[in-house]
Design a protein around this motif. Structure first.
Motif, short mmCIF file in Angstrom:
data_model
loop_
_atom_site.label_atom_id
_atom_site.label_comp_id
_atom_site.label_asym_id
_atom_site.label_seq_id
_atom_site.Cartn_x
_atom_site.Cartn_y
_atom_site.Cartn_z
N LEU A 151 -15.21 -18.21 5.50
CA LEU A 151 -15.69 -19.48 4.98
C LEU A 151 -16.52 -19.23 3.73
CD1 LEU A 151 -15.66 -22.53 5.74
CD2 LEU A 151 -17.94 -22.17 6.72
N LEU A 152 -16.19 -19.94 2.67
CA LEU A 152 -16.93 -19.87 1.40
C LEU A 152 -17.73 -21.15 1.23
CD1 LEU A 152 -14.08 -18.58 -0.99
CD2 LEU A 152 -15.50 -17.26 0.61
N ARG A 153 -18.69 -21.11 0.29
CA ARG A 153 -19.48 -22.31 -0.04
C ARG A 153 -19.68 -22.35 -1.55
NH1 ARG A 153 -23.89 -25.37 2.40
NH2 ARG A 153 -23.78 -27.38 1.31
N VAL A 154 -19.45 -23.51 -2.12
CA VAL A 154 -19.74 -23.72 -3.54
C VAL A 154 -20.79 -24.83 -3.64
CG1 VAL A 154 -17.45 -22.99 -4.31
CG2 VAL A 154 -17.87 -25.42 -3.83
N ASP A 155 -21.59 -24.80 -4.70
CA ASP A 155 -22.62 -25.81 -4.91
C ASP A 155 -21.99 -27.03 -5.57
OD1 ASP A 155 -24.67 -24.24 -3.81
OD2 ASP A 155 -24.94 -23.17 -5.70
N ALA A 156 -21.44 -27.89 -4.75
CA ALA A 156 -20.79 -29.10 -5.24
C ALA A 156 -20.82 -30.15 -4.14
CB ALA A 156 -19.36 -28.82 -5.68
N THR A 157 -20.80 -31.40 -4.54
CA THR A 157 -20.74 -32.50 -3.59
C THR A 157 -19.62 -33.45 -4.00
OG1 THR A 157 -22.38 -33.75 -4.86
CG2 THR A 157 -23.21 -32.38 -3.05
N GLY A 158 -19.24 -34.30 -3.07
CA GLY A 158 -18.21 -35.27 -3.36
C GLY A 158 -16.82 -34.69 -3.52
N LEU A 159 -16.60 -33.50 -2.96
CA LEU A 159 -15.28 -32.87 -3.08
C LEU A 159 -14.29 -33.56 -2.13
CD1 LEU A 159 -16.20 -29.06 -3.10
CD2 LEU A 159 -15.88 -30.60 -5.05
N ALA A 160 -13.04 -33.56 -2.55
CA ALA A 160 -11.97 -34.04 -1.66
C ALA A 160 -11.82 -33.04 -0.53
CB ALA A 160 -10.67 -34.18 -2.44
N LYS A 161 -11.90 -33.50 0.70
CA LYS A 161 -11.77 -32.59 1.85
C LYS A 161 -10.50 -32.94 2.61
CE LYS A 161 -14.33 -35.27 5.30
NZ LYS A 161 -15.36 -35.21 6.35
N ILE A 162 -10.00 -31.97 3.33
CA ILE A 162 -8.77 -32.17 4.08
C ILE A 162 -9.09 -32.75 5.45
CG2 ILE A 162 -8.57 -29.96 5.31
CD1 ILE A 162 -5.59 -30.01 4.05
N ALA A 163 -8.18 -33.56 5.98
CA ALA A 163 -8.32 -34.07 7.34
C ALA A 163 -7.78 -33.03 8.31
CB ALA A 163 -7.56 -35.38 7.49
N MET A 164 -8.47 -32.87 9.43
CA MET A 164 -8.07 -31.86 10.41
C MET A 164 -7.05 -32.45 11.38
SD MET A 164 -8.93 -28.63 10.73
CE MET A 164 -10.58 -28.50 10.08
N GLY A 165 -5.94 -31.76 11.56
CA GLY A 165 -4.91 -32.19 12.49
C GLY A 165 -4.98 -31.43 13.80
N ASP A 166 -4.09 -31.76 14.71
CA ASP A 166 -4.06 -31.16 16.05
C ASP A 166 -2.81 -30.30 16.20
OD1 ASP A 166 -4.20 -30.51 18.70
OD2 ASP A 166 -3.89 -32.54 19.46
N SER A 167 -2.98 -29.00 16.10
CA SER A 167 -1.82 -28.10 16.19
C SER A 167 -1.24 -28.05 17.59
CB SER A 167 -2.21 -26.69 15.74
OG SER A 167 -3.19 -26.14 16.61
N THR A 168 -2.03 -28.43 18.60
CA THR A 168 -1.50 -28.38 19.97
C THR A 168 -0.46 -29.47 20.21
OG1 THR A 168 -3.24 -29.83 20.87
CG2 THR A 168 -3.70 -27.47 20.81
N ALA A 169 -0.42 -30.47 19.32
CA ALA A 169 0.56 -31.55 19.47
C ALA A 169 1.86 -31.26 18.72
CB ALA A 169 -0.03 -32.87 18.96
N LEU A 170 1.94 -30.11 18.04
CA LEU A 170 3.13 -29.78 17.27
C LEU A 170 4.32 -29.52 18.17
CD1 LEU A 170 1.82 -27.36 14.49
CD2 LEU A 170 2.69 -29.67 14.18
N ARG A 171 5.50 -29.81 17.63
CA ARG A 171 6.75 -29.50 18.31
C ARG A 171 7.64 -28.72 17.35
NH1 ARG A 171 9.23 -34.96 20.34
NH2 ARG A 171 10.75 -33.50 21.25
N VAL A 172 8.43 -27.81 17.90
CA VAL A 172 9.38 -27.08 17.06
C VAL A 172 10.34 -28.08 16.43
CG1 VAL A 172 11.24 -25.39 17.08
CG2 VAL A 172 9.19 -24.99 18.45
N GLY A 173 10.55 -27.94 15.13
CA GLY A 173 11.40 -28.85 14.38
C GLY A 173 10.62 -29.88 13.57
N ALA A 174 9.31 -29.98 13.82
CA ALA A 174 8.50 -30.94 13.07
C ALA A 174 8.43 -30.53 11.60
CB ALA A 174 7.10 -31.03 13.66
N PRO A 175 8.57 -31.48 10.67
CA PRO A 175 8.48 -31.15 9.24
C PRO A 175 7.05 -30.84 8.83
CG PRO A 175 8.81 -33.51 9.54
CD PRO A 175 8.93 -32.89 10.89
N VAL A 176 6.89 -29.85 7.95
CA VAL A 176 5.58 -29.44 7.47
C VAL A 176 5.65 -29.11 5.98
CG1 VAL A 176 4.69 -28.54 9.66
CG2 VAL A 176 6.06 -27.06 8.19
N LEU A 177 4.48 -29.09 5.35
CA LEU A 177 4.36 -28.73 3.93
C LEU A 177 3.36 -27.60 3.79
CD1 LEU A 177 4.04 -32.34 2.43
CD2 LEU A 177 6.10 -30.93 2.49
N ALA A 178 3.68 -26.63 2.94
CA ALA A 178 2.76 -25.54 2.63
C ALA A 178 2.25 -25.75 1.20
CB ALA A 178 3.45 -24.18 2.75
#
Length: 397
Positions: A151-178
């Motif tokens: 984990l890194l930290r930068v001195d900034a506020t108001g950054l766009a943050k990612i929403a956390m998903g639930d990997s336990t709900a994944l199914r094989v074949g589900a589409p994903v993006l890298a």
């Protein structure tokens, strides 16, 4: 006689075809395709619904929306070295040497950025570049080599943050993006599916439970985001499988799931070492072949490859070649899940471990302690494991 029968048959077919053509031309309006269903197989059964086929425009809209949500939170991590150079007859000037390291994901708006441990290992002055071009000097606030997270930290506020998903709900074949920065060409998005879940035994870290994907992952993608079609983080891209150490992507990439991230992240944010439960044995996945070799009567469980000296397991009487069947009555089926189960045991708690010893079932009481640094309690890879075809870290540079 045969000739007359043939003519009669031909005339009948011609008339039938004519009737069909006439019905198609002037008959009642045909029902739309979406409303056509097969007749019920049994009286009273509901008609089988016809799947809705998404149009190309719908697919593009869904993918673009996911990228719009996630991409602003995916950053580039690098180092920079400034060198002064004197040239004959010219004033000294500064040269900037940039060394790309990998990618990262903003997890809070006030500057916390998650990445792989191997991306920043040994780095004292990492820099972070946001998608909008802004750059910051970062500091490393927490690391966990056992899961390959940092984990890194930068001195900034108001950054766009990612929403956390639930990997336990994944199914094989589900589409994903890298999303990441492969080969330092700039932020790049690739698409694929979840190819497999729960991959382990790869020798990449001590708590393997990887999401496997065929979304292209290359040098520089490590630490970047694997997201679902809602743009939610479901994994941190970590490694690729490269036959013959070619380091080229062949359609097999691995990501650390959020189920592991969420257990590690609070400690990293607090700047604390991740504390885990510890029993003190080296487990190996029991296979049919191994069960035959050891003359076992079961084919499901975890073989104790080694009992670690001065460990709670040794004090409780666990032995090498015991087969762990359950821990607190939770079946021991997959070695990576057993290791995670042990890690979640509060230090000081006594657990009941059922083992098969020879042909006899034995129940042991083991008091968990705190997992020591550099512990050997990790999956033992089978002897036939070929190190030359092992997965490679996706971006080491």
């Amino acid at each position: 006689m045969l000739k007359r029968l043939w003519l009669l048959f031909a005339q009948t077919v011609t008339i039938a075809v004519g009737v069909v053509w006439t019905w198609e031309a002037v008959g009642p309006e045909r029902a739309p395709a979406e409303a056509v269903t097969k007749a019920p197989a049994t009286p009273g059964a509901a008609p089988a619904p016809v799947p809705h086929v998404t149009s190309a425009a719908d697919t593009e809209s869904i993918l673009s929306a996911a990228v719009d949500r996630a991409a602003p939170a995916v950053v580039n991590i690098f180092t920079r070295r400034d060198a002064r150079r004197d040239e004959a007859g010219a004033d000294a000037h500064v040269e900037h040497h940039v060394n790309p390291l990998g990618s990262g994901v903003v997890v809070t708006s006030d500057g916390y950025i998650l990445t792989n441990y191997h991306v920043v290992e040994g780095i004292s002055n990492p820099k972070v570049a946001l998608p909008d071009g802004k750059t910051y000097t970062a500091r490393i606030v927490g690391t966990d080599a056992e899961t390959d997270l940092a984990l890194l930290r930068v001195d900034a506020t108001g950054l766009a943050k990612i929403a956390m998903g639930d990997s336990t709900a994944l199914r094989v074949g589900a589409p994903v993006l890298a999303i990441g920065n492969p080969f330092d060409v700039g932020q790049t998005v690739t698409a694929g599916i979840v190819s497999a879940l729960g991959r382990h035994g790869l020798g990449l870290n001590n708590y393997e439970d990887f999401i496997q994907t065929d979304a292209a992952i290359n040098q520089g993608n490590s630490g970047g985001a694997l997201v679902d079609l809602e743009g939610r983080l479901i994994g941190i891209n970590t490694a690729i499988f490269s036959p013959d150490l070619s380091e080229g992507f062949v359609g097999i990439g691995f990501a650390i799931p959020t189920s592991i991230i969420e257990r590690v992240l609070p400690s990293l944010m607090a700047g604390e070492r991740v504390k885990r439960g510890y029993l003190g044995f080296v487990p190996q996945q029991l296979s049919d072949e191994l069960a035959r070799d050891l003359g076992l009567s079961v084919t499901s469980g975890i073989v104790v490859r080694q009992v670690i000296p001065e460990s709670p397991a040794l004090a409780a009487g666990l032995r090498a070649r015991d087969v762990v069947l359950s821990i607190d009555d939770v079946p021991a089926v997959r070695v990576n899940r057993v290791l995670q189960r042990i890690a979640e045991i509060p230090p000081g708690k006594t657990v009941s471990v059922e083992v098969l010893r020879g042909q006899k079932r034995v129940r042991l009481s083991i008091k968990a302690s705190v997992r020591p640094l550099g512990s050997l309690e990790k999956e033992s890879l089978p002897p036939a494991y070929d190190e030359e075809s092992a997965p490679e870290d996706a971006p080491e540079h």
